[in-house]
Design a protein around this motif. Sequence first.
Motif, PDB file in Angstrom:
ATOM      1  N   LEU A   6       0.736  -1.209  -0.201  1.00 64.48           N
ATOM      2  CA  LEU A   6       0.091  -0.113  -0.504  1.00 64.48           C
ATOM      3  C   LEU A   6       0.610   1.501   0.039  1.00 64.48           C
ATOM      4  CD1 LEU A   6      -2.503  -1.137   2.620  1.00 64.48           C
ATOM      5  CD2 LEU A   6      -3.319  -0.773  -0.124  1.00 64.48           C
ATOM      6  N   LEU A   7       2.243   1.582   0.839  1.00 62.91           N
ATOM      7  CA  LEU A   7       2.821   2.903   0.876  1.00 62.91           C
ATOM      8  C   LEU A   7       3.772   2.846  -0.715  1.00 62.91           C
ATOM      9  CD1 LEU A   7       4.319   2.271   4.394  1.00 62.91           C
ATOM     10  CD2 LEU A   7       2.544   3.575   3.868  1.00 62.91           C
ATOM     11  N   ARG A   8       3.745   1.256  -1.048  1.00 61.14           N
ATOM     12  CA  ARG A   8       4.949   1.566  -2.356  1.00 61.14           C
ATOM     13  C   ARG A   8       3.487   2.140  -3.902  1.00 61.14           C
ATOM     14  NH1 ARG A   8       7.204   2.718  -6.204  1.00 61.14           N
ATOM     15  NH2 ARG A   8       8.356   1.113  -7.288  1.00 61.14           N
ATOM     16  N   LEU A   9       2.502   1.537  -3.144  1.00 58.72           N
ATOM     17  CA  LEU A   9       1.436   2.271  -4.054  1.00 58.72           C
ATOM     18  C   LEU A   9       1.356   3.876  -4.124  1.00 58.72           C
ATOM     19  CD1 LEU A   9      -0.873  -1.229  -4.363  1.00 58.72           C
ATOM     20  CD2 LEU A   9       0.737  -0.088  -6.337  1.00 58.72           C
ATOM     21  N   ALA A  10       1.532   4.110  -3.312  1.00 53.60           N
ATOM     22  CA  ALA A  10       1.200   5.651  -2.298  1.00 53.60           C
ATOM     23  C   ALA A  10       1.985   6.541  -3.068  1.00 53.60           C
ATOM     24  CB  ALA A  10       0.348   5.290  -1.195  1.00 53.60           C
ATOM     25  N   GLY A  11       3.064   5.692  -3.109  1.00 54.35           N
ATOM     26  CA  GLY A  11       4.379   6.693  -3.578  1.00 54.35           C
ATOM     27  C   GLY A  11       4.976   7.161  -2.184  1.00 54.35           C
ATOM     28  N   MET A  14      -1.174   8.020   8.876  1.00 56.88           N
ATOM     29  CA  MET A  14      -0.592   6.532   9.312  1.00 56.88           C
ATOM     30  C   MET A  14      -0.720   6.473  10.389  1.00 56.88           C
ATOM     31  SD  MET A  14       1.955   5.771   7.397  1.00 56.88           S
ATOM     32  CE  MET A  14       2.964   6.650   5.678  1.00 56.88           C
ATOM     33  N   LEU A  15      -0.915   7.557  11.486  1.00 62.05           N
ATOM     34  CA  LEU A  15      -1.871   6.668  12.585  1.00 62.05           C
ATOM     35  C   LEU A  15      -2.700   5.773  13.117  1.00 62.05           C
ATOM     36  CD1 LEU A  15      -0.966  10.058  14.659  1.00 62.05           C
ATOM     37  CD2 LEU A  15      -0.522   7.732  14.826  1.00 62.05           C
ATOM     38  N   LEU A  16      -4.103   6.022  11.641  1.00 66.25           N
ATOM     39  CA  LEU A  16      -5.453   5.369  11.931  1.00 66.25           C
ATOM     40  C   LEU A  16      -4.652   3.942  11.083  1.00 66.25           C
ATOM     41  CD1 LEU A  16      -8.015   7.943  10.327  1.00 66.25           C
ATOM     42  CD2 LEU A  16      -7.701   7.037  12.955  1.00 66.25           C
ATOM     43  N   LEU A  17      -4.532   3.881  10.644  1.00 64.57           N
ATOM     44  CA  LEU A  17      -3.363   2.762   9.832  1.00 64.57           C
ATOM     45  C   LEU A  17      -2.733   1.654  11.126  1.00 64.57           C
ATOM     46  CD1 LEU A  17      -3.640   1.154   7.041  1.00 64.57           C
ATOM     47  CD2 LEU A  17      -1.387   2.390   6.449  1.00 64.57           C
ATOM     48  N   LEU A  65      13.750  12.921  -5.383  1.00 64.17           N
ATOM     49  CA  LEU A  65      13.425  12.626  -4.406  1.00 64.17           C
ATOM     50  C   LEU A  65      12.998  10.619  -4.039  1.00 64.17           C
ATOM     51  CD1 LEU A  65      10.994  12.245  -2.402  1.00 64.17           C
ATOM     52  CD2 LEU A  65       9.000  11.664  -4.133  1.00 64.17           C
ATOM     53  N   GLU A  66      14.501  11.067  -3.191  1.00 62.60           N
ATOM     54  CA  GLU A  66      14.595   9.298  -3.361  1.00 62.60           C
ATOM     55  C   GLU A  66      14.206   8.081  -2.611  1.00 62.60           C
ATOM     56  OE1 GLU A  66      18.350   7.846  -3.905  1.00 62.60           O
ATOM     57  OE2 GLU A  66      18.389  10.493  -4.491  1.00 62.60           O
ATOM     58  N   PRO A  67      14.489   6.873  -3.157  1.00 61.89           N
ATOM     59  CA  PRO A  67      13.022   5.555  -2.838  1.00 61.89           C
ATOM     60  C   PRO A  67      12.770   5.967  -1.115  1.00 61.89           C
ATOM     61  CG  PRO A  67      14.399   4.663  -3.647  1.00 61.89           C
ATOM     62  CD  PRO A  67      15.158   5.932  -3.769  1.00 61.89           C
ATOM     63  N   GLY A  68      13.986   5.921  -0.295  1.00 65.48           N
ATOM     64  CA  GLY A  68      12.838   6.032   0.570  1.00 65.48           C
ATOM     65  C   GLY A  68      12.368   7.498   1.590  1.00 65.48           C
ATOM     66  N   GLY A  69      12.324   7.872   0.393  1.00 67.27           N
ATOM     67  CA  GLY A  69      11.673   9.317   0.921  1.00 67.27           C
ATOM     68  C   GLY A  69      12.167  10.854   1.127  1.00 67.27           C
ATOM     69  N   THR A  70      13.215  10.697   1.271  1.00 65.68           N
ATOM     70  CA  THR A  70      14.490  11.617   1.671  1.00 65.68           C
ATOM     71  C   THR A  70      14.499  12.640   0.555  1.00 65.68           C
ATOM     72  OG1 THR A  70      15.946   9.817   3.017  1.00 65.68           O
ATOM     73  CG2 THR A  70      16.717  12.237   2.393  1.00 65.68           C
ATOM     74  N   LEU A  71      14.257  14.381  -0.062  1.00 66.34           N
ATOM     75  CA  LEU A  71      14.811  14.791  -0.819  1.00 66.34           C
ATOM     76  C   LEU A  71      15.804  14.773  -0.690  1.00 66.34           C
ATOM     77  CD1 LEU A  71      11.918  17.267  -0.219  1.00 66.34           C
ATOM     78  CD2 LEU A  71      12.471  15.821  -2.119  1.00 66.34           C
ATOM     79  N   VAL A  72      16.207  15.365  -2.073  1.00 66.17           N
ATOM     80  CA  VAL A  72      18.296  15.157  -2.071  1.00 66.17           C
ATOM     81  C   VAL A  72      18.166  16.444  -2.334  1.00 66.17           C
ATOM     82  CG1 VAL A  72      20.720  14.264  -2.343  1.00 66.17           C
ATOM     83  CG2 VAL A  72      18.917  12.992  -1.829  1.00 66.17           C
ATOM     84  N   VAL A  73      19.225  17.823  -2.649  1.00 70.17           N
ATOM     85  CA  VAL A  73      18.796  18.858  -3.155  1.00 70.17           C
ATOM     86  C   VAL A  73      20.518  19.220  -4.221  1.00 70.17           C
ATOM     87  CG1 VAL A  73      18.753  21.341  -3.112  1.00 70.17           C
ATOM     88  CG2 VAL A  73      16.820  19.731  -2.077  1.00 70.17           C
ATOM     89  N   SER A  74      21.252  18.978  -5.217  1.00 66.41           N
ATOM     90  CA  SER A  74      21.964  19.435  -5.009  1.00 66.41           C
ATOM     91  C   SER A  74      21.935  20.775  -6.382  1.00 66.41           C
ATOM     92  CB  SER A  74      22.507  18.367  -6.572  1.00 66.41           C
ATOM     93  OG  SER A  74      22.449  17.719  -5.823  1.00 66.41           O
TER      94      SER A  74
END
Length: 189
Positions: A29-34, A49-52, A146-155
């Motif tokens: 589900l999280l993979r599909l949600a993005g 997340m809390l309700l899930l 936007l990295e796979p784990g959700g981290t935003l990397v700014v160059s």
Amino acid sequence: MWHDLSDSGITYAEKTLRTVAVYVLILVLLRLAGKRELAQVNSFDLVVMLLLSNVVQNAIIGPDNSFTGAAYGAAVLVATNAVFVRLAARYDRLGRLFEGRPTTLARDGRWLPAATGWRGMRREDLEVAIRRQGGDGVGDTAQVTLEPGGTLVVSLNEEDQSADKADVAALQAAIGDLRREIDGLRHGR
């Protein structure tokens, strides 16, 4: 009382199967949600997340309200996560399947509307991420990913990057040269 703490009501095999199945379901589900769901958790995402976690609790432990049942379910959940994380780290293909690939959201100081819109990411949130990483806005960036784990990397563009140790050392050397030159002029050399 002791009976209530330890009576699980369902077998440990069933509890194990339930926990692993719910883990895989949430992962899918999280993979599909993005990746946006992991990148910048806003109020809406936090509520989900809390309700899930509350929604799937009974699916993991069933009618079991015992301490031992909860402890066992938690242990299986942590162990399942450890196995999946190690598998994803060991096998690149599996890691890409579970987590996805990096996504470029901006390039050469411009947002890529297709990438940001598709993921439901607000530009205001992304601008905050850029400021946290030393830029003033998207115009200062060479690339935002936007990295796979959700981290935003700014160059940042080279001219917009903060000074590093090498830059400071070069300035100190130049100041030293100027001081020696001034001292030489003072002493008539």
